[in-house]
Design an enzyme around this catalytic site. Structure first.
Site, PDB file in Angstrom:
ATOM      1  N   HIS A  46       0.826  -1.207   0.000  1.00 29.03           N
ATOM      2  CA  HIS A  46       0.000   0.000   0.000  1.00 29.03           C
ATOM      3  C   HIS A  46       0.866   1.264   0.000  1.00 29.03           C
ATOM      4  O   HIS A  46       0.366   2.342   0.307  1.00 29.03           O
ATOM      5  CB  HIS A  46      -0.911   0.011   1.240  1.00 29.03           C
ATOM      6  CG  HIS A  46      -1.970  -1.050   1.185  1.00 29.03           C
ATOM      7  ND1 HIS A  46      -2.565  -1.578   2.300  1.00 29.03           N
ATOM      8  CD2 HIS A  46      -2.542  -1.696   0.146  1.00 29.03           C
ATOM      9  CE1 HIS A  46      -3.464  -2.492   1.953  1.00 29.03           C
ATOM     10  NE2 HIS A  46      -3.458  -2.579   0.648  1.00 29.03           N
ATOM     11  N   LYS A  60      -2.826  -8.781  -6.887  1.00 29.55           N
ATOM     12  CA  LYS A  60      -3.159  -9.832  -7.852  1.00 29.55           C
ATOM     13  C   LYS A  60      -4.421 -10.540  -7.398  1.00 29.55           C
ATOM     14  O   LYS A  60      -4.713 -10.605  -6.206  1.00 29.55           O
ATOM     15  CB  LYS A  60      -2.019 -10.862  -7.946  1.00 29.55           C
ATOM     16  CG  LYS A  60      -1.991 -11.596  -9.272  1.00 29.55           C
ATOM     17  CD  LYS A  60      -1.342 -10.762 -10.356  1.00 29.55           C
ATOM     18  CE  LYS A  60      -1.348 -11.424 -11.693  1.00 29.55           C
ATOM     19  NZ  LYS A  60      -0.534 -10.687 -12.659  1.00 29.55           N
ATOM     20  N   SER A  79      -1.869  -0.344 -18.923  1.00 32.94           N
ATOM     21  CA  SER A  79      -3.004  -0.254 -17.989  1.00 32.94           C
ATOM     22  C   SER A  79      -2.980   1.093 -17.264  1.00 32.94           C
ATOM     23  O   SER A  79      -4.029   1.702 -17.023  1.00 32.94           O
ATOM     24  CB  SER A  79      -2.932  -1.375 -16.952  1.00 32.94           C
ATOM     25  OG  SER A  79      -3.551  -2.537 -17.439  1.00 32.94           O
TER      26      SER A  79
HETATM   27  P1  NAD Z   1      -3.258 -16.645 -21.735  1.00 33.79           P
HETATM   28  O1  NAD Z   1      -4.237 -17.421 -20.967  1.00 33.79           O
HETATM   29  O2  NAD Z   1      -3.751 -15.661 -22.751  1.00 33.79           O
HETATM   30  O3  NAD Z   1      -2.226 -17.610 -22.501  1.00 33.79           O
HETATM   31  C1  NAD Z   1      -1.443 -18.600 -21.903  1.00 33.79           C
HETATM   32  C2  NAD Z   1      -1.239 -19.710 -22.924  1.00 33.79           C
HETATM   33  O4  NAD Z   1      -0.290 -20.660 -22.395  1.00 33.79           O
HETATM   34  C3  NAD Z   1      -2.518 -20.489 -23.235  1.00 33.79           C
HETATM   35  O5  NAD Z   1      -2.737 -20.490 -24.626  1.00 33.79           O
HETATM   36  C4  NAD Z   1      -2.236 -21.900 -22.677  1.00 33.79           C
HETATM   37  O6  NAD Z   1      -2.857 -22.913 -23.428  1.00 33.79           O
HETATM   38  C5  NAD Z   1      -0.720 -21.962 -22.777  1.00 33.79           C
HETATM   39  N1  NAD Z   1      -0.112 -22.952 -21.881  1.00 33.79           N
HETATM   40  C6  NAD Z   1      -0.485 -23.303 -20.628  1.00 33.79           C
HETATM   41  N2  NAD Z   1       0.333 -24.241 -20.127  1.00 33.79           N
HETATM   42  C7  NAD Z   1       1.243 -24.511 -21.092  1.00 33.79           C
HETATM   43  C8  NAD Z   1       2.358 -25.394 -21.182  1.00 33.79           C
HETATM   44  N3  NAD Z   1       2.698 -26.180 -20.169  1.00 33.79           N
HETATM   45  N4  NAD Z   1       3.085 -25.406 -22.321  1.00 33.79           N
HETATM   46  C9  NAD Z   1       2.767 -24.604 -23.357  1.00 33.79           C
HETATM   47  N5  NAD Z   1       1.710 -23.744 -23.339  1.00 33.79           N
HETATM   48  C10 NAD Z   1       0.969 -23.686 -22.214  1.00 33.79           C
HETATM   49  O7  NAD Z   1      -2.345 -15.931 -20.629  1.00 33.79           O
HETATM   50  P2  NAD Z   1      -1.465 -14.630 -20.811  1.00 33.79           P
HETATM   51  O8  NAD Z   1      -2.273 -13.455 -20.415  1.00 33.79           O
HETATM   52  O9  NAD Z   1      -0.782 -14.654 -22.123  1.00 33.79           O
HETATM   53  O10 NAD Z   1      -0.403 -14.857 -19.630  1.00 33.79           O
HETATM   54  C11 NAD Z   1       0.727 -15.697 -19.782  1.00 33.79           C
HETATM   55  C12 NAD Z   1       1.756 -15.339 -18.728  1.00 33.79           C
HETATM   56  O11 NAD Z   1       2.108 -13.956 -18.853  1.00 33.79           O
HETATM   57  C13 NAD Z   1       1.292 -15.527 -17.287  1.00 33.79           C
HETATM   58  O12 NAD Z   1       2.399 -15.907 -16.496  1.00 33.79           O
HETATM   59  C14 NAD Z   1       0.862 -14.126 -16.887  1.00 33.79           C
HETATM   60  O13 NAD Z   1       0.915 -13.914 -15.487  1.00 33.79           O
HETATM   61  C15 NAD Z   1       1.913 -13.313 -17.606  1.00 33.79           C
HETATM   62  N6  NAD Z   1       1.526 -11.913 -17.830  1.00 33.79           N
HETATM   63  C16 NAD Z   1       0.382 -11.595 -18.493  1.00 33.79           C
HETATM   64  C17 NAD Z   1       0.063 -10.261 -18.703  1.00 33.79           C
HETATM   65  C18 NAD Z   1      -1.146  -9.843 -19.502  1.00 33.79           C
HETATM   66  O14 NAD Z   1      -1.275  -8.645 -19.778  1.00 33.79           O
HETATM   67  N7  NAD Z   1      -2.003 -10.722 -19.917  1.00 33.79           N
HETATM   68  C19 NAD Z   1       0.900  -9.252 -18.192  1.00 33.79           C
HETATM   69  C20 NAD Z   1       2.072  -9.614 -17.522  1.00 33.79           C
HETATM   70  C21 NAD Z   1       2.375 -10.953 -17.350  1.00 33.79           C
END
Ligand code: NAD
Length: 472
Positions: free
Chosen positions: A64, A106, A363
Site C-alpha cells: 500500500h 493480484k 493499464s
Molecule cells: P493466456 O491465458 O492468454 O495464454 C497462456 C497460454 O499458455 C494459453 O494459450 C495456454 O494454453 C498456454 N499454456 C499453458 N500451459 C502450457 C504449457 N505447459 N506449455 C505450453 N503452453 C501452455 O495468458 P497470458 O495473459 O498470455 O499470460 C501468460 C503469462 O504472462 C502468465 O504468467 C501471466 O501472469 C503473464 N503476464 C500476463 C500479462 C497480460 O497482460 N495478460 C501481463 C504480464 C504478465
C-alpha cells in the site's frame, strides 16, 4: 516432483533477500516492503448446470506504499494463495521498475475457464467482483484489476458493469478496472501491450553490442532464433511483433497440446489462424512435431520466451536449456534453484518484473485516460497536423521544391491514441532497461539482471516509504 521443493512465493522472496543485502535500507523497512499487506481469501457459490459449485478465489494487495494497488486476475485450476501472493509481490516490484505509481496486487479464481460456458463465466466474474466490492477491495483509487492468464477484455467488461451497478454516479468509475474493450472505456494497444513490451525490451537488450559479445551473439534482433512457450495473449503478441518488426526467426512454438518446430522459421500469424481453426498447433504445414511440449524449452536457440505459467524451468531441466537469452514473458517461469544453474551456464536472464511490465504500463495509461475522461491525442492531433502542414508549406516556398504527397502525409500526421500508447510504452521499456543495466554495471556485487531489477525496485519503494514518513 522435486521442482515443487521451493514454492513460487518463496522463490520470489529468496530473490528479494538476495537483493536486500545490497541496498542501504533499514531491516524493518525491508521486511515491510517484503510482506503482503492484505490477503483476502473468499469462497462463493455459483450455479453451474444443475449443480451449485463452491468457487475458491483470492485478491492479494501486496503493498500500500502507493495507491491504488494494481494487478491482473487469473483464472486457472493452479490458483492458490501462495501463487497469488507471489504474483502480487512481483507487481509491486514491476510497477516500481517502470515508474508506474501503483502498489502491487493480484487476483485469482480457481477454475478451469475451458470447462465453463460464457454465461457461467459471467456469473463467476460478476460474483467475484461483488465480493471485492463488499470488502472494499476494488475501486479507481483502491485496487484496480486487469487481465492475466485465462482472462481478457470480456471479463474486464463484466467487472466494470458489476462495479457500476453498485457504484452508479461515481465519476471515475471506469478507472476501477483496466484491459477493458475499447468501446467500454478501454485503450487502444492494451491487448498487445505485454507482448509488445517484451519485444521492445528484448530489442533494447540485443542492441547493446558489448553485452551481446559476452554471450557470443551479434547486435540486433534480426535473424535471431526464438522459441516461444504459450501462444496466448502475451506469447502470440511477443512472437508476432518480434517477427514483423524485429525480423526474429521463430523456430518453435509450444502450446498446451504439444510443440512444433521448423528450422526455416514459423509464420506466427498463420500458426495462430491455424490453431484457431483446428484447435491445435500440431500439423501446421512445414513444421515437425516435437516429442513433448516441454521439449521446445530445451532447443538450441538465441532467445527463449516462456509465456505460459510459472516454474516451467526448474532444477530438473535447467541443465538442458541451451538458449543464450531467456526473456521471462510469463511471471516466474524460472525457479530460484534453476536460476543459479542457468547463470552458471552464462545464460542472460531478462527478469519478468521488467520484461513483462508492458501490460501494467499501458493499464496505467488506460487508468489515466479514464480519470481524464478523454482519449489521448484528441486535443493536439489536428493542431499538430496543421502546424506540420504550414511548416511543409514554408519549406516548399523557401526551397522552391515540391514535397511528394506520400512524404507530405508521413511528416504531417498528428499522433493517434495508438501512436501515443506505443510511444509511451517504448520509452518506458527502453528507459527502465537502461536503469537496470546501469545498476548491474556500476554495483560490482550484482551479478545478474534480476538482482539489479530488484535493487532498482527496492531503492524506489524504500524511498517512497521514507518520504511518506509512515514510520511514527
Ligand atoms: P493466456 O491465458 O492468454 O495464454 C497462456 C497460454 O499458455 C494459453 O494459450 C495456454 O494454453 C498456454 N499454456 C499453458 N500451459 C502450457 C504449457 N505447459 N506449455 C505450453 N503452453 C501452455 O495468458 P497470458 O495473459 O498470455 O499470460 C501468460 C503469462 O504472462 C502468465 O504468467 C501471466 O501472469 C503473464 N503476464 C500476463 C500479462 C497480460 O497482460 N495478460 C501481463 C504480464 C504478465
Amino acid at each position: 516432483m522435486s521442482k515443487q521443493a521451493i514454492s513460487f512465493y518463496e522463490s520470489v522472496n529468496l530473490n528479494f533477500d538476495k537483493a536486500a543485502q545490497l541496498v542501504d535500507l533499514p531491516k524493518g523497512l525491508l521486511e515491510q516492503i517484503k510482506v503482503c499487506n492484505a490477503v483476502y481469501q473468499m469462497k462463493f457459490p455459483v450455479k453451474v448446470g444443475n449443480q451449485i459449485k463452491v468457487i475458491e478465489a483470492y485478491r492479494v494487495q501486496h503493498s500500500h506504499h502507493r495507491l491504488p494497488t494494481k494487478g491482473g486476475i487469473r483464472y486457472s485450476t493452479h490458483v492458490n494463495q501462495d501463487e497469488v501472493m507471489a504474483l502480487a509481490a512481483l507487481m509491486t516490484y514491476k510497477c516500481a521498475i517502470v515508474d508506474v505509481p501503483f502498489g502491487g496486487a493480484k487476483g485469482g479464481v480457481k477454475i478451469n475457464p475451458m470447462k465453463f460456458n460464457e454465461r457461467q463465466l459471467e456469473s463467476v466474474t460478476r460474483r467475484y467482483t461483488t465480493e471485492l466490492i463488499r470488502k472494499n477491495f476494488i475501486g479507481p483509487g483502491i485496487d484496480v484489476p486487469a487481465p492475466d492468464y485465462g482472462t481478457g477484455p470480456r471479463e474486464m467488461a463484466w467487472i466494470l458493469d458489476t462495479y457500476l451497478t453498485f457504484k452508479n454516479g461515481e465519476l471515475d468509475f471506469a478507472g476501477c478496472v483496466t484491459g477493458k474493450p475499447i468501446g467500454q472505456n478501454g485503450i487502444r494497444g492494451r491487448v498487445e501491450a505485454t507482448g509488445r513490451g517484451v519485444y521492445y525490451g528484448l530489442r533494447e537488450v540485443l542492441n547493446h553490442e558489448s553485452d551481446m559479445r559476452e554471450i557470443g551473439l551479434t547486435r540486433g534482433m534480426a535473424g535471431k532464433t526464438m522459441v516461444i512457450q504459450g501462444l496466448g495473449n502475451v506469447g502470440s503478441n511477443a512472437g508476432l511483433i518480434s517477427q514483423n518488426e524485429g525480423d526474429a526467426k521463430i523456430i518453435a512454438v509450444s502450446e498446451y497440446e504439444g510443440a512444433v518446430y521448423s528450422e526455416k522459421g514459423i509464420n506466427v500469424e498463420k500458426l495462430i489462424k491455424f490453431r484457431n481453426q483446428t484447435g491445435s498447433v500440431i500439423g501446421f504445414p512445414g513444421t515437425k512435431t516435437l516429442p513433448s511440449r516441454e521439449a521446445a524449452l530445451e532447443l538450441e536457440c538465441d532467445i527463449l520466451v516462456p509465456a505460459a505459467l510459472e516454474s516451467v524451468i526448474h532444477k530438473e531441466n535447467a541443465h538442458r536449456i541451451k538458449a543464450k537469452i531467456i526473456g521471462e514473458a510469463a511471471n516466474g517461469p524460472i525457479t530460484f534453484e534453476a536460476e543459479q544453474i542457468l547463470l552458471d551456464k552464462g545464460v542472460l536472464i531478462i527478469p519478468d518484473m521488467y520484461i513483462n511490465a508492458g501490460g501494467v504500463t499501458v493499464s496505467y495509461f488506460e487508468w489515466l485516460k479514464n480519470l481524464s475522461h478523454m482519449r489521448f491525442g484528441r486535443i493536439e492531433k489536428r493542431f499538430n497536423e496543421n502546424t506540420y502542414q504550414s511548416l511543409v508549406g514554408v519549406i516548399e516556398k523557401l526551397t522552391g521544391k515540391t514535397i511528394g504527397e506520400k512524404e507530405k502525409r508521413l511528416v504531417t500526421r498528428g499522433a493517434d491514441e495508438i501512436d501515443l500508447v506505443r510511444s509511451g510504452l517504448e520509452e518506458t521499456m527502453v528507459e527502465a532497461y537502461n536503469q537496470i543495466r546501469l545498476i548491474g554495471k556500476r554495483r560490482k556485487r550484482i551479478k545478474d539482471l534480476r538482482t539489479a531489477a530488484f535493487v532498482s525496485a527496492l531503492d524506489k519503494v524504500g524511498s517512497d516509504y521514507l518520504n511518506l514518513g509512515v514510520f511514527p
